[in-house]
Design a protein around this motif. Structure first.
Motif, PDB file in Angstrom:
ATOM      1  N   GLU A   1       0.818  -1.223   0.000  1.00  0.00           N
ATOM      2  CA  GLU A   1       0.000   0.000   0.000  1.00  0.00           C
ATOM      3  C   GLU A   1       0.849   1.269   0.000  1.00  0.00           C
ATOM      4  OE1 GLU A   1      -2.716  -0.175   3.303  1.00  0.00           O
ATOM      5  OE2 GLU A   1      -3.907  -1.767   2.373  1.00  0.00           O
ATOM      6  N   ILE A   2       2.065   1.183   0.514  1.00  0.00           N
ATOM      7  CA  ILE A   2       2.934   2.369   0.526  1.00  0.00           C
ATOM      8  C   ILE A   2       4.099   2.236  -0.459  1.00  0.00           C
ATOM      9  CG2 ILE A   2       2.280   3.104   2.847  1.00  0.00           C
ATOM     10  CD1 ILE A   2       4.832   1.806   3.899  1.00  0.00           C
ATOM     11  N   GLY A   3       3.978   1.284  -1.364  1.00  0.00           N
ATOM     12  CA  GLY A   3       4.946   1.161  -2.450  1.00  0.00           C
ATOM     13  C   GLY A   3       6.226   0.415  -2.111  1.00  0.00           C
ATOM     14  N   LEU A   4       6.258  -0.298  -1.008  1.00  0.00           N
ATOM     15  CA  LEU A   4       7.459  -1.044  -0.618  1.00  0.00           C
ATOM     16  C   LEU A   4       7.323  -2.512  -1.034  1.00  0.00           C
ATOM     17  CD1 LEU A   4       8.074   0.510   2.907  1.00  0.00           C
ATOM     18  CD2 LEU A   4       9.214   1.081   0.747  1.00  0.00           C
ATOM     19  N   TYR A   5       7.153  -2.716  -2.344  1.00  0.00           N
ATOM     20  CA  TYR A   5       6.837  -4.034  -2.889  1.00  0.00           C
ATOM     21  C   TYR A   5       7.899  -5.082  -2.602  1.00  0.00           C
ATOM     22  CZ  TYR A   5       3.579  -1.036  -5.317  1.00  0.00           C
ATOM     23  OH  TYR A   5       2.611  -0.099  -5.590  1.00  0.00           O
ATOM     24  N   LYS A   6       9.163  -4.716  -2.715  1.00  0.00           N
ATOM     25  CA  LYS A   6      10.248  -5.666  -2.473  1.00  0.00           C
ATOM     26  C   LYS A   6      10.167  -6.201  -1.047  1.00  0.00           C
ATOM     27  CE  LYS A   6      14.358  -3.873  -2.258  1.00  0.00           C
ATOM     28  NZ  LYS A   6      15.695  -3.383  -2.586  1.00  0.00           N
ATOM     29  N   TYR A   7       9.922  -5.313  -0.103  1.00  0.00           N
ATOM     30  CA  TYR A   7       9.837  -5.728   1.300  1.00  0.00           C
ATOM     31  C   TYR A   7       8.523  -6.453   1.575  1.00  0.00           C
ATOM     32  CZ  TYR A   7      13.731  -2.479   1.489  1.00  0.00           C
ATOM     33  OH  TYR A   7      14.909  -1.829   1.242  1.00  0.00           O
ATOM     34  N   GLY A   8       7.478  -6.081   0.860  1.00  0.00           N
ATOM     35  CA  GLY A   8       6.208  -6.788   0.987  1.00  0.00           C
ATOM     36  C   GLY A   8       6.348  -8.239   0.579  1.00  0.00           C
ATOM     37  N   ARG A   9       7.099  -8.473  -0.476  1.00  0.00           N
ATOM     38  CA  ARG A   9       7.324  -9.848  -0.929  1.00  0.00           C
ATOM     39  C   ARG A   9       8.108 -10.646   0.117  1.00  0.00           C
ATOM     40  NH1 ARG A   9       6.856 -13.914  -3.933  1.00  0.00           N
ATOM     41  NH2 ARG A   9       8.715 -15.016  -4.543  1.00  0.00           N
ATOM     42  N   ILE A  10       8.999  -9.991   0.826  1.00  0.00           N
ATOM     43  CA  ILE A  10       9.757 -10.677   1.880  1.00  0.00           C
ATOM     44  C   ILE A  10       8.808 -11.098   3.000  1.00  0.00           C
ATOM     45  CG2 ILE A  10      11.488 -10.290   3.690  1.00  0.00           C
ATOM     46  CD1 ILE A  10      13.009  -8.684   1.399  1.00  0.00           C
ATOM     47  N   CYS A  11       7.850 -10.239   3.328  1.00  0.00           N
ATOM     48  CA  CYS A  11       6.829 -10.621   4.321  1.00  0.00           C
ATOM     49  C   CYS A  11       6.133 -11.904   3.879  1.00  0.00           C
ATOM     50  CB  CYS A  11       5.782  -9.521   4.479  1.00  0.00           C
ATOM     51  SG  CYS A  11       6.367  -7.996   5.219  1.00  0.00           S
ATOM     52  N   LEU A  12       5.760 -11.940   2.619  1.00  0.00           N
ATOM     53  CA  LEU A  12       4.985 -13.055   2.074  1.00  0.00           C
ATOM     54  C   LEU A  12       5.767 -14.365   2.064  1.00  0.00           C
ATOM     55  CD1 LEU A  12       2.242 -13.699   0.634  1.00  0.00           C
ATOM     56  CD2 LEU A  12       3.490 -13.388  -1.514  1.00  0.00           C
TER      57      LEU A  12
END
Length: 187
Positions: free
Chosen positions: A92-103
């Motif tokens: 939601e805040i554009g931190l896609y690379k880190y979002g993928r790490i969460c996943l």
């Protein structure tokens, strides 16, 4: 251009009313960051230290949305969904690379087939770490608990027993990560 997220702002925003959970997640994430940075240094990994630190600090941001009373998480979702929720928060805040790490950090990654076969409360998709950074955070995370002694590092036997509890595929994926990142500190 490198966007450096304000980690403190994110934790204040999502954990402002749950100081005990924030304390646990921050300590755990700092331990994961320390371990990941040490591995990267010893193995001469071509990763940016800031990326490693940010990824480690944010990998569990979604725990706040989950129900895990033993760590003071008062959300409504099953704990297993914390990676999906973290990805939503960071995307939601554009931190896609880190979002993928969460996943992809949960367990040693989870396949679509495992989700379906075990009827896990997750969307049916592969959630396997692919990039070196994703794999590093997934691996370093296994050495620290959020519900026990937060600063005590688990040994390899404890981690392998835990991964085996999720099935042979999970254990084998962890062993692949271990072979990739094992250091002289590896226990």
């Amino acid at each position: 251009m490198l966007v450096k997220p304000d980690i403190n702002w994110l934790f204040k925003k999502y954990y402002s009313d749950n100081h005990e959970l924030r304390r646990i997640i921050l300590i755990h994430s700092q331990q994961v960051a320390k371990k990941a940075l040490a591995i990267a240094k010893e193995k001469h990994l071509k990763l940016n230290d800031n990326d490693i630190y940010v990824a480690a600090m944010l990998h569990d941001i979604g725990v706040v949305k989950c129900n895990a009373p033993d760590i003071y998480a008062r959300g409504t979702l099953p704990y297993l969904q914390h990676g999906c929720e973290g990805k939503k928060i960071l995307d939601e805040i554009g931190l896609y690379k880190y979002g993928r790490i969460c996943l992809t950090h949960t367990g040693s990654g989870i396949t679509k087939e495992e989700i379906i076969k075990r009827n896990l409360p997750l969307p049916p998709q592969d959630m396997l770490p692919k990039t070196l950074l994703e794999k590093l955070i997934c691996y370093a995370d296994k050495f620290y608990s959020k519900s026990r002694d937060l600063k005590k590092e688990k040994n390899l036997d404890q981690i392998m027993e835990q991964m085996a509890g999720f099935g042979e595929e999970s254990l084998n994926r962890f062993l692949e990560l271990h072979n990739l990142f094992n250091t002289s500190e590896g226990k």
